[in-house]
Enzyme design. Structure first.
Site, PDB file in Angstrom:
ATOM      1  N   CYS A  14       0.832  -1.201   0.000  1.00 56.44           N
ATOM      2  CA  CYS A  14       0.000   0.000   0.000  1.00 56.44           C
ATOM      3  C   CYS A  14       0.865   1.249   0.000  1.00 56.44           C
ATOM      4  O   CYS A  14       0.693   2.132   0.846  1.00 56.44           O
ATOM      5  CB  CYS A  14      -0.907   0.001   1.218  1.00 56.44           C
ATOM      6  N   ASP A  15       1.825   1.306  -0.897  1.00 61.54           N
ATOM      7  CA  ASP A  15       2.636   2.508  -1.035  1.00 61.54           C
ATOM      8  C   ASP A  15       2.697   2.822  -2.515  1.00 61.54           C
ATOM      9  O   ASP A  15       3.019   1.944  -3.318  1.00 61.54           O
ATOM     10  CB  ASP A  15       4.038   2.272  -0.482  1.00 61.54           C
TER      11      ASP A  15
END
Ligand SMILES: *Cc1c(COP(=O)(O)O)cnc(C)c1O
Length: 377
Positions: free
Chosen positions: A325-326
């Site tokens: 989730c980056d």
């Protein structure tokens, strides 16, 4: 390319999750190719490229020396069977207490690129041999090493004079032409600088003995690269051009070129999607990304070959991304990656040429994903 041994291992063991598989036979072939291409150079394997104990043990048994960046890498090399006289502490940035610890472990060869580091070594490792790293421009390298390491040749002269004045043994000059260096003339430019330092010090009564020609030897990714033999030839000619018939001792420090093509990462397609109905570029998300071991895709610098079970089918450009989730966890977007249109969620893909700079570049547990597993066979 995945060797038959790697394919057999994956087919029979079916390891769960993304993993690297390294074929030691390829590492052995690479070592022997370097030895043959540069028979007069000692090989110091750059441990940071892949410090797996099996790789270090194999290389130690073949007679390799080791270029290390930390006390931990020194200890790993000793554990693998290397004697201290076959280990250099090649990082130019060292804590004084780490230098002292290396000295206790028997290390007597250190890299420097400034007077401040020479002073530390003179205090913590008295009498040791030092070589001074000179800056290179890194031109022609796909993973250049910038200005972080090394000093200009005129400063190297002062650094080595100071080493002598403080009781150390000024031993030579080192450089690194940048990693994945495909321009054979890069060594010629650096050797010219090395020769300048030798000459300037000779005029002051200090005779250097060694040139450390660093790493930079490439791995084949999507494009062919010159052979070790071609590198050997170009380097030998450059040495003769600059040093005539008084050739210095030489060292090479291959990392990527020693292990890059020996490893393959098995990964799985987690998701394939589009951002709008009429997008022609699909997003393909794998279960490995920048934080899972593919850090060298930073700025899309290293472009790995990706083999899929549907190769041969019609392809279309994809953005390739990792699972975390980056938003930085995108591998290739500026230059989209062509993949088969038939590629499906759940397909296993092989990311080739990943034996170097992957396992140790993986995060510990970002998003709860485990560090990259490795099998050395
Ligand atoms: C990283 C490094 C190497 C290895 O470089 P490759 O391009 O992987 O061959 C060699 N020497 C030093 C000093 C390094 O820092």
């Amino acid at each position: 390319m995945a060797t038959q041994r790697i394919l057999d291992f994956l087919a029979t063991r079916r390891p769960e999750g993304p993993c690297l598989v390294v074929d030691l036979d390829v590492v052995r072939e690479n070592y022997l190719a370097f030895e043959k291409a540069l028979p007069d150079s000692r090989i110091f394997y750059a441990v940071k490229a892949n410090p797996a104990p099996e790789i270090l043990r194999l290389l130690a048994s073949l007679g390799s020396c080791f270029d290390t960046a930390s006390v931990a890498e020194i200890e790993m090399s000793l554990e693998a069977g290397a004697t201290p006289d076959r280990i250099s502490y090649g990082n130019t940035i060292k804590k004084e207490r780490d230098i002292a610890r290396a000295f206790e472990l028997g290390i007597r060869l250190f890299a420097v690129d400034c007077v401040e580091e020479v002073e530390k070594i003179a205090r913590a490792a008295p009498g040791s041999k030092v070589f001074c790293r000179v800056l290179t421009d890194g031109a022609g390298a796909e993973w250049p090493l910038s200005r972080k390491f090394g000093c200009v040749p005129t400063m190297a002269v002062d650094v080595l004079r100071q080493a002598k004045a403080l009781g150390l043994a000024p031993y030579g000059v080192s450089f690194h032409v940048g990693s994945q260096q495909t321009d054979l003339s890069a060594w010629d430019r650096a050797l010219k600088d090395a020769r300048f330092v030798f000459q300037a010090l000779a005029e002051k009564g200090i005779s250097l003995r060694m040139v450390n020609m660093g790493g930079g030897f490439p791995t084949r990714y999507l494009r062919d690269v010159p052979t070790a033999q071609a590198y050997g030839q170009a380097i030998f000619e450059a040495l003769k051009r600059h040093f005539g018939n008084r050739l210095p001792e030489t060292i090479i420090e291959p990392g990527r070129g020693m292990v890059g093509n020996a490893g393959v990462i098995k990964s799985e397609v987690v998701l394939i999607s589009k951002k709008s109905e009429d997008d022609d570029v699909r997003w393909v998300y794998l279960d490995i990304g920048k934080f899972g071991g593919l850090a060298e895709t930073m700025d899309e610098a290293i472009r790995y070959p990706v083999a899929t079970p549907r190769d041969g089918d019609e392809t279309a450009p994809c953005v390739l991304a990792g699972p975390t989730c980056d938003s930085a966890d995108v591998l290739y977007e500026k230059t989209p990656y062509p993949l088969p249109v038939s590629l499906t969620i759940g397909d296993e893909v092989l990311i080739e040429g990943t034996g170097a700079y992957t396992t140790t570049y993986a995060s510990v547990a970002f998003n709860g994903f485990a560090p990259l597993k490795a099998y050395v066979i």
